[in-house]
Enzyme design. Structure first.
Site, PDB file in Angstrom:
ATOM      1  N   ILE A   1      49.404  38.329  39.785  1.00  0.00           N
ATOM      2  CA  ILE A   1      48.579  38.777  38.646  1.00  0.00           C
ATOM      3  C   ILE A   1      47.500  37.770  38.261  1.00  0.00           C
ATOM      4  O   ILE A   1      46.659  38.058  37.422  1.00  0.00           O
ATOM      5  CB  ILE A   1      49.429  39.137  37.396  1.00  0.00           C
ATOM      6  CG1 ILE A   1      49.901  37.894  36.654  1.00  0.00           C
ATOM      7  CG2 ILE A   1      50.594  40.051  37.744  1.00  0.00           C
ATOM      8  CD1 ILE A   1      50.358  38.212  35.221  1.00  0.00           C
ATOM      9  N   LYS A   2      47.494  36.584  38.839  1.00  0.00           N
ATOM     10  CA  LYS A   2      46.528  35.557  38.419  1.00  0.00           C
ATOM     11  C   LYS A   2      45.114  35.886  38.946  1.00  0.00           C
ATOM     12  O   LYS A   2      44.964  36.725  39.821  1.00  0.00           O
ATOM     13  CB  LYS A   2      46.998  34.179  38.895  1.00  0.00           C
ATOM     14  CG  LYS A   2      48.411  33.828  38.375  1.00  0.00           C
ATOM     15  CD  LYS A   2      48.481  33.660  36.860  1.00  0.00           C
ATOM     16  CE  LYS A   2      49.840  33.943  36.246  1.00  0.00           C
ATOM     17  NZ  LYS A   2      50.907  33.028  36.472  1.00  0.00           N
ATOM     18  N   ASN A   3      44.103  35.204  38.443  1.00  0.00           N
ATOM     19  CA  ASN A   3      42.714  35.583  38.755  1.00  0.00           C
ATOM     20  C   ASN A   3      42.440  35.614  40.252  1.00  0.00           C
ATOM     21  O   ASN A   3      41.738  36.486  40.733  1.00  0.00           O
ATOM     22  CB  ASN A   3      41.721  34.655  38.063  1.00  0.00           C
ATOM     23  CG  ASN A   3      41.660  34.911  36.572  1.00  0.00           C
ATOM     24  OD1 ASN A   3      42.620  35.433  35.998  1.00  0.00           O
ATOM     25  ND2 ASN A   3      40.548  34.579  35.940  1.00  0.00           N
ATOM     26  N   ILE A   4      42.931  34.611  40.982  1.00  0.00           N
ATOM     27  CA  ILE A   4      42.938  34.741  42.436  1.00  0.00           C
ATOM     28  C   ILE A   4      44.378  34.545  42.896  1.00  0.00           C
ATOM     29  O   ILE A   4      45.160  33.845  42.257  1.00  0.00           O
ATOM     30  CB  ILE A   4      41.967  33.785  43.171  1.00  0.00           C
ATOM     31  CG1 ILE A   4      42.455  32.359  43.136  1.00  0.00           C
ATOM     32  CG2 ILE A   4      40.547  33.905  42.647  1.00  0.00           C
ATOM     33  CD1 ILE A   4      41.719  31.487  44.142  1.00  0.00           C
TER      34      ILE A   4
ATOM     35  N   HIS B   1      50.010  33.459  41.717  1.00  0.00           N
ATOM     36  CA  HIS B   1      50.882  34.632  41.677  1.00  0.00           C
ATOM     37  C   HIS B   1      50.014  35.901  41.654  1.00  0.00           C
ATOM     38  O   HIS B   1      48.836  35.843  41.299  1.00  0.00           O
ATOM     39  CB  HIS B   1      51.763  34.530  40.417  1.00  0.00           C
ATOM     40  CG  HIS B   1      52.552  35.755  40.142  1.00  0.00           C
ATOM     41  ND1 HIS B   1      52.154  36.708  39.236  1.00  0.00           N
ATOM     42  CD2 HIS B   1      53.708  36.199  40.680  1.00  0.00           C
ATOM     43  CE1 HIS B   1      53.045  37.686  39.221  1.00  0.00           C
ATOM     44  NE2 HIS B   1      53.998  37.401  40.081  1.00  0.00           N
TER      45      HIS B   1
END
Ligand SMILES: *Cc1c(COP(=O)(O)O)cnc(C)c1O
Length: 378
Positions: A180-183, A178
């Site tokens: 906002i996730k790290n990638i 998603h």
């Protein structure tokens, strides 16, 4: 005061990401295709798993998994309440019951003793969460789980290691990409496992229950006459998304390294502010993915919500990860939960706040956040 707004997060999209998506768009093959396969292989290699299945989201992965495991009415699934509501929602939607368990007050990681106490003859699955990018205690969880399957919610755990192994090595796991996730893929998820049969069934369920998609048919010589084996969903990832995820994946170490630097700066600069208490570290060997930098606001003068508003008025964005699931309207009413059932979860739910953390931040941005915090608490 800061002149421009500092968001709590911002995806790190560079020109090579944009080019990678553009290449897919120009190729004439925009849905499930070669970027999916390459992205799957990359994540499988990192986790040390034999199989990875790309999906439209981590929520979709959990939905499929519950169906594939045959979990439904009369069954119970154990999960912390201190997490994103998507897991509990999927458990409800397949007709099973989420059994919410307590987390450690200082790390927000699910407590193995709480899992043990919650196990009944109806327990069909245990879903620990690697909160904020720190790993749950997988050895202890396995010890209490016995033969009950464990599937790890690894939405925050791309780059998280537990006792020297990347998350995904020990149990089937679900990653999220998603925004906002790290990638990120914009939206996307990945299911990883060593179980060939489980991987096959997840792959089939993600595409109408046919067991292969158009790309497989065209490129792997499968027949367009293939038939439905069991009804399935439409939860595949487009190649435009997969290309973005794959290109980002190539620099995950750099992305996480910058997140770590920023987190260490926060820890150092917040040390002498007693009203702000960052999460603690677990006491086993691990590598943090620093998906979130979560603090507890413990000032007697200002509550968490007002604190977030005051920071916003000073152009500093924050997030809330998470409002506990069991006291949200649907769960509170359905299961008649009153405040006090999970005191450590509830304490944190009322006091936590996520400070800005994303790789594009400068050290000066951290100074701005800390200066604004000092001003708000003064
Ligand atoms: C983001 C998130 C999910 C869901 O991921 P999606 O890809 O948005 O479906 C699940 N669990 C946790 C802990 C998350 O943070």
């Amino acid at each position: 005061m800061r002149r421009d707004f500092l968001p709590f997060t911002r995806p790190s999209i560079d020109e090579s990401d944009i080019a990678a998506v553009g290449d897919v768009m120009r190729s004439g093959w925009i849905t499930n295709g070669p970027a999916n396969s390459e992205f799957e292989k990359s994540v499988a290699d990192l986790t040390g798993c034999r199989f990875a299945v790309a999906l439209s989201s981590a929520t979709a992965a959990m939905h499929i998994l519950l169906k594939v495991l045959g979990i439904g009415p009369g069954d119970e699934v154990i999960t912390p309440s201190m997490t994103w509501v998507s897991i509990a929602n999927m458990i409800e939607l397949v007709g099973a019951k989420p059994v919410f368990v307590e987390v450690d007050r200082d790390t927000l990681l699910v407590r193995p003793d709480a899992i043990r106490a919650a196990i009944t003859e109806k327990t069909k699955l245990i879903v620990p969460v690697h909160f904020a990018g720190a790993p749950a205690d997988l050895d202890s969880i396995r010890a209490v789980a016995g033969n009950i399957p464990v599937v790890e919610d690894a939405a925050h755990a791309l780059g998280t290691f537990y006792k020297g192994e990347h998350i995904g090595r020990r149990n089937a796991s679900i990653f999220s990409f998603h925004a906002i996730k790290n990638i990120t893929c914009g939206e996307g998820g990945m299911f990883v496992t060593d179980d060939a049969d489980l991987a096959d069934r997840v792959r089939r369920w993600k595409f109408h229950g046919i067991g292969m998609d158009a790309f497989d048919r065209q490129n792997r010589g499968r027949s367009p006459q293939a038939e439905v084996i069991s009804p399935g969903f439409k939860y595949n990832l487009t190649d435009m998304q997969a290309a973005l995820g794959l290109n980002q994946f190539r620099r995950w170490k750099k992305i996480n390294a910058r997140r770590r630097e920023l987190a260490m700066l926060y820890r150092e600069k917040l040390r002498d502010i007693p009203e702000i208490s960052p999460l603690g570290d677990p006491d086993y060997d691990f590598v943090h993915a620093w998906h979130l930098f979560v603090v507890r606001v413990t000032s007697p003068k200002i509550g968490r919500d007002a604190f977030m508003n005051e920071l916003k008025a000073r152009n500093i964005g924050t997030g809330l990860h998470f409002r506990c699931a069991h006291l949200q309207k649907f769960y509170r009413e359905k299961y008649a939960f009153a405040p006090g059932v999970l005191p450590d979860t509830e304490y944190n739910s009322d006091h936590i706040c996520s400070l800005p953390l994303f790789p594009g931040m400068t050290d000066g941005d951290v100074d701005d956040v800390v200066a604004a915090i000092r001003e708000v608490l003064a």
